[in-house]
Design an enzyme around this catalytic site. Structure first.
Site, mmCIF file in Angstrom:
data_model
loop_
_atom_site.group_PDB
_atom_site.id
_atom_site.type_symbol
_atom_site.label_atom_id
_atom_site.label_comp_id
_atom_site.label_asym_id
_atom_site.label_seq_id
_atom_site.Cartn_x
_atom_site.Cartn_y
_atom_site.Cartn_z
ATOM 1 N N ASP A 1 19.763 4.234 4.682
ATOM 2 C CA ASP A 1 18.747 4.611 5.977
ATOM 3 C C ASP A 1 19.316 5.239 7.303
ATOM 4 O OD1 ASP A 1 19.449 2.959 7.749
ATOM 5 O OD2 ASP A 1 17.674 1.578 7.494
ATOM 6 N N LEU B 1 16.490 -0.974 1.232
ATOM 7 C CA LEU B 1 16.554 0.247 0.149
ATOM 8 C C LEU B 1 17.750 1.021 0.539
ATOM 9 C CD1 LEU B 1 12.930 1.337 0.568
ATOM 10 C CD2 LEU B 1 13.957 0.162 -1.427
ATOM 11 N N CYS C 1 -2.090 -7.553 6.648
ATOM 12 C CA CYS C 1 -0.822 -6.980 7.684
ATOM 13 C C CYS C 1 -1.570 -6.169 8.586
ATOM 14 C CB CYS C 1 0.025 -6.105 6.874
ATOM 15 S SG CYS C 1 -0.774 -4.664 5.876
ATOM 16 N N CYS D 1 -1.139 -7.456 12.738
ATOM 17 C CA CYS D 1 -0.353 -6.568 13.690
ATOM 18 C C CYS D 1 -0.836 -6.751 15.057
ATOM 19 C CB CYS D 1 -0.187 -5.379 13.391
ATOM 20 S SG CYS D 1 0.928 -4.221 14.213
ATOM 21 N N CYS E 1 5.031 0.123 16.970
ATOM 22 C CA CYS E 1 5.602 -1.048 16.146
ATOM 23 C C CYS E 1 6.677 -1.638 16.965
ATOM 24 C CB CYS E 1 6.433 -0.244 14.962
ATOM 25 S SG CYS E 1 7.314 -1.548 14.058
ATOM 26 N N SER F 1 9.131 -3.167 16.160
ATOM 27 C CA SER F 1 10.305 -3.047 15.606
ATOM 28 C C SER F 1 10.924 -1.812 16.527
ATOM 29 C CB SER F 1 10.558 -2.575 14.119
ATOM 30 O OG SER F 1 10.560 -4.024 13.263
ATOM 31 N N CYS G 1 10.692 -7.208 14.042
ATOM 32 C CA CYS G 1 9.397 -8.038 13.740
ATOM 33 C C CYS G 1 9.093 -8.181 12.003
ATOM 34 C CB CYS G 1 8.356 -7.298 14.414
ATOM 35 S SG CYS G 1 6.750 -7.974 14.084
ATOM 36 N N CYS H 1 2.103 -10.899 4.132
ATOM 37 C CA CYS H 1 1.801 -10.285 2.881
ATOM 38 C C CYS H 1 1.761 -11.363 2.031
ATOM 39 C CB CYS H 1 2.582 -9.233 2.710
ATOM 40 S SG CYS H 1 2.419 -8.234 1.215
#
Length: 311
Positions: free
Chosen positions: A133, A168, A194, A198, A214, A216, A241, A248
């Site tokens: 990432d 990932l 979700c 939020c 967001c 995060s 967050c 979920c």
């Protein structure tokens, strides 16, 4: 030829699991046709906020052959970071689970390098690059393309078997392999947990996150002051967050990781609210040494804590 590529793929997958990865899928390195208009629209809508780097390398994001010369295969990998451990003081500002232990970039890079070395040793000289990432790679698109899961309404990749608390990563190599089928089903159904949960309404539509709203993003990526409009909406998060993942239903299948590098220091879990409010640069450096939390620097984390506790 076919049996050879199948054999190589099986070898790589077995080694990936041995190295501690949770799942491994392989897809053909091609242009991500479906992603192009999606990414363009997301950027046009300014959903990336101050993350101007998202605008860079547009072509490279969509074509791995521009990142690795003569790329043939994208090996997608997931690494579990789920934990049942929690911060002890329920009033202490919260840290996202993924940042409890050592910085995942470091941990995953080591594993990817080991996997690439294994490929070179067992199969022959292969050119490739490791990605965690930090480069322009559409990791969710590749993971879905290689059959590892679908993108949920919170835009995270979700696996039927393990939920979504995983990192990932990719190895892009110039070796032809046997490819997995893309994951085409969507198992979110009519669920909107979700979206409903939020607190900053960052999931502006199913499968679309406005990054600039967001938590995060606000606590990690945003370099300026957190806009006052988010006061009382941060749910006490000081770094990252987990809300959209915590609610979920698929995460009932999440099981604790076995990666010792991700185990949190005792001191981190023991922090009381007052400890964090009064935290010094020295304490920050000691507790978060080698942690992803270092990304915000002491001043950033302090800004977040002050914002949460400002009257």
């Amino acid at each position: 030829m076919h049996s050879k590529t199948t054999k190589y793929s099986q070898l790589i997958k077995a080694e990936a699991l041995r190295l501690g990865f949770m799942a491994c899928g392989i897809s053909k390195a091609t242009f991500l046709e479906e992603e192009a208009p999606r990414l363009e629209q997301w950027l046009k809508n300014n959903h990336h906020g101050e993350m101007s780097y998202m605008e860079n390398h547009f072509d490279k994001r969509l074509d791995p052959r521009l990142l690795v010369e003569d790329a043939k295969s994208v090996i997608s990998l997931t690494l579990n970071y789920f934990t049942t451990e929690n911060q002890l003081d329920p009033l202490a500002p919260k840290i996202s689970k993924y940042a409890y232990g050592e910085d995942y970039h470091t941990v995953i890079k080591e594993k990817l390098k080991a996997l690439l070395a294994f490929i070179n040793q067992e199969i022959g000289e292969v050119g490739g690059r490791c990605f965690v990432d930090s480069a322009p790679v559409m990791d969710k698109a590749w993971a879905q393309k290689s059959g590892l899961g679908w993108r949920g309404k919170n835009s995270n990749l979700i696996s039927k078997e393990t939920g979504s608390f995983f990192f990932l990563a990719e190895l892009i190599i110039d070796l032809e392999l046997a490819y997995d089928s893309p994951f085409v089903a969507d198992h979110c159904g009519s669920c909107t947990r979700c979206i409903d949960a939020c607190p900053t309404e960052a999931i502006v539509a199913p499968y679309t996150v406005d990054g600039s709203k967001c938590i995060s993003y606000l606590t990690i990526e945003l370099k300026n002051e957190i806009p006052v409009t988010f006061k009382d909406k941060m749910e006490n998060w000081m770094f990252g967050c987990d809300i959209c993942q915590d609610v979920c239903p698929w995460n009932r299948f999440a099981t604790p990781h076995h990666e010792t590098a991700f185990n949190p220091p005792t001191e981190l879990l023991a922090f009381k609210k007052a400890d964090l409010i009064e935290m010094t640069d020295e304490v920050f450096k000691r507790v978060f040494k080698g942690s992803a939390v270092k990304r915000t620097k002491f001043t950033g984390l302090k800004r977040n804590i002050d914002f949460l506790n400002r009257l």
